[in-house]
Write an enzyme that holds these catalytic residues in place. Structure first.
Site, PDB file in Angstrom:
ATOM      1  N   CYS A 235      19.001  -5.716  28.850  1.00  0.00           N
ATOM      2  CA  CYS A 235      20.054  -6.427  28.135  1.00  0.00           C
ATOM      3  C   CYS A 235      19.635  -6.897  26.747  1.00  0.00           C
ATOM      4  O   CYS A 235      20.489  -7.222  25.921  1.00  0.00           O
ATOM      5  CB  CYS A 235      20.529  -7.616  28.963  1.00  0.00           C
ATOM      6  SG  CYS A 235      21.017  -7.178  30.652  1.00  0.00           S
TER       7      CYS A 235
ATOM      8  N   HIS B  52      24.153 -12.871  24.826  1.00  0.00           N
ATOM      9  CA  HIS B  52      24.305 -11.888  25.891  1.00  0.00           C
ATOM     10  C   HIS B  52      25.279 -12.444  26.924  1.00  0.00           C
ATOM     11  O   HIS B  52      25.198 -13.613  27.317  1.00  0.00           O
ATOM     12  CB  HIS B  52      22.942 -11.616  26.528  1.00  0.00           C
ATOM     13  CG  HIS B  52      23.011 -10.792  27.772  1.00  0.00           C
ATOM     14  ND1 HIS B  52      23.771  -9.648  27.870  1.00  0.00           N
ATOM     15  CD2 HIS B  52      22.413 -10.956  28.993  1.00  0.00           C
ATOM     16  CE1 HIS B  52      23.637  -9.139  29.079  1.00  0.00           C
ATOM     17  NE2 HIS B  52      22.831  -9.912  29.776  1.00  0.00           N
TER      18      HIS B  52
ATOM     19  N   ASN C 208      29.033  -8.237  32.693  1.00  0.00           N
ATOM     20  CA  ASN C 208      27.744  -7.987  32.047  1.00  0.00           C
ATOM     21  C   ASN C 208      27.600  -6.488  31.799  1.00  0.00           C
ATOM     22  O   ASN C 208      27.417  -5.711  32.726  1.00  0.00           O
ATOM     23  CB  ASN C 208      26.616  -8.492  32.948  1.00  0.00           C
ATOM     24  CG  ASN C 208      25.247  -8.334  32.328  1.00  0.00           C
ATOM     25  OD1 ASN C 208      25.077  -7.672  31.305  1.00  0.00           O
ATOM     26  ND2 ASN C 208      24.241  -8.936  32.955  1.00  0.00           N
TER      27      ASN C 208
END
Length: 347
Positions: free
Chosen positions: A120, A256, A286
């Site tokens: 990520c 994020h 996500n």
């Protein structure tokens, strides 16, 4: 002090685009097949829906469509691109690089092309690499693509993790920009001591710690949460300090998009209110390396991000890794329009 100086070119983002698949999967859809509820999912994550790629869609497809969206907005953006970097934790193959597959489909055959694997945190890592290549003179114009199909590596029968992830892609062009704009600082890091808390198997069947790896993505949510809150705060503060900034200088925090509780805790540590934080987690879940460019593109589209504003990007992921960057936003479309208007007046 900022990482640019009169002897080092200013480098920033001059074009951007994004893509998410049309297949919307809601919490109600999970209710039909898992022991869960919309209330349980949303209260713990902040997610209401996410996008699933089709069975025959992969990361290169996400990337190509994100680049196509970039070109739709900025028609000349790919002219002169000499390097393509793809940040992905779900590459089409170990080799060839997903970046090469994308480059070939968007008319950039022959450019340098390679992948960055930092889960990520990948987008921030890739932007840092792009800046370094340009500052060193190795590249002049870099296309950075973040592309993920996380839903294909997650156990869809596991209610604790299946509800978290979605698929998508984002793309940006990075090149020299006028002085006073662009990236000001980067902070990157990783600690493999946390590898046992978040991983996906590839070739090895166990981690260096000896822990066996299963077929699907594994995440220790409690440990990742504690890690994320700490490193988002620490790395963000370090990036601001390197750039000579404080949280009061930040116009927009772009974090994020993993969990709303993590974002809220990070905002509290920064002293940055939620109304100055870009959040689209509720609609996309996500998407790993794609979350930051997706959020950046959305905020640019709706007019929140404006020329000259101060941005702070922060991310964390498998590694366990982290990345943060400060950037003074350069609205290339705005400046191009101003130049055209000045030429028209002079004529």
């Amino acid at each position: 002090m900022p990482e640019t100086s009169p002897s080092r070119p200013a480098v920033g983002i001059t074009a951007l685009g994004a893509y998410t698949p049309p297949n919307v999967v809601t919490n109600a859809d999970f209710e039909k097949r898992l022991d869960t509820t919309d209330e349980w999912i949303f209260s713990r994550t902040g997610i209401r829906e996410r996008r699933f790629s089709a069975p025959d869609e992969f990361s290169s497809d996400m990337g190509v469509r994100a680049v196509n969206d970039l070109v739709r907005r900025f028609p000349d953006a790919l002219e002169g691109v000499d390097t393509v970097i793809c940040a992905t934790g779900t590459p089409d193959a170990l080799f060839p690089a997903t970046a090469a597959l994308i480059a070939g489909q968007v008319g950039l055959r022959g450019t340098a092309a390679f992948d960055v694997s930092s889960a990520c945190s990948g987008f921030v890592y890739a932007c840092s690499v792009a800046q370094g290549l340009i500052m060193s003179g190795t590249a002049k114009k870099v296309l950075v693509v973040s592309a993920e199909v996380l839903t294909k590596i997650v156990d869809q029968s596991d209610r604790g993790i299946a509800v978290l992830f979605g698929d998508g892609g984002g793309a940006v062009v990075i090149e020299e920009v006028p002085a006073g704009y662009g990236f000001e600082s980067f902070v990157l890091g990783a600690d493999s001591a946390g590898a046992d808390s978040l991983y996906i198997r590839c070739i090895a069947d166990h981690l260096p710690s000896g822990r066996p790896m299963e077929q699907f993505t594994y995440m220790n949510g409690r440990e990742v949460f504690k890690f994320a809150v700490r490193v988002l705060g620490d790395s963000g503060h370090q990036a601001m300090q390197k750039a000579g900034l404080t949280s009061k200088d930040v116009d927009w925090l772009i974090p994020h998009q993993a969990n709303i509780r993590i974002i809220e805790a990070a905002c509290e540590r920064f002293g940055i209110p939620m109304d100055k934080t870009v959040v689209n987690l509720d609609r996309y879940g996500n998407t790993s390396a794609a979350t930051v460019p997706l959020a950046l593109t959305e905020a640019y589209d709706d007019g929140r991000i404006k020329d000259g504003q101060q941005l702070l990007m922060v991310a964390f992921g498998g590694g366990l890794s982290w990345g943060a960057s400060t950037m003074k936003w350069y609205d290339s479309a705005l400046h191009k329009a101003k130049r055209q208007a000045e030429v028209a007046v002079s004529v």
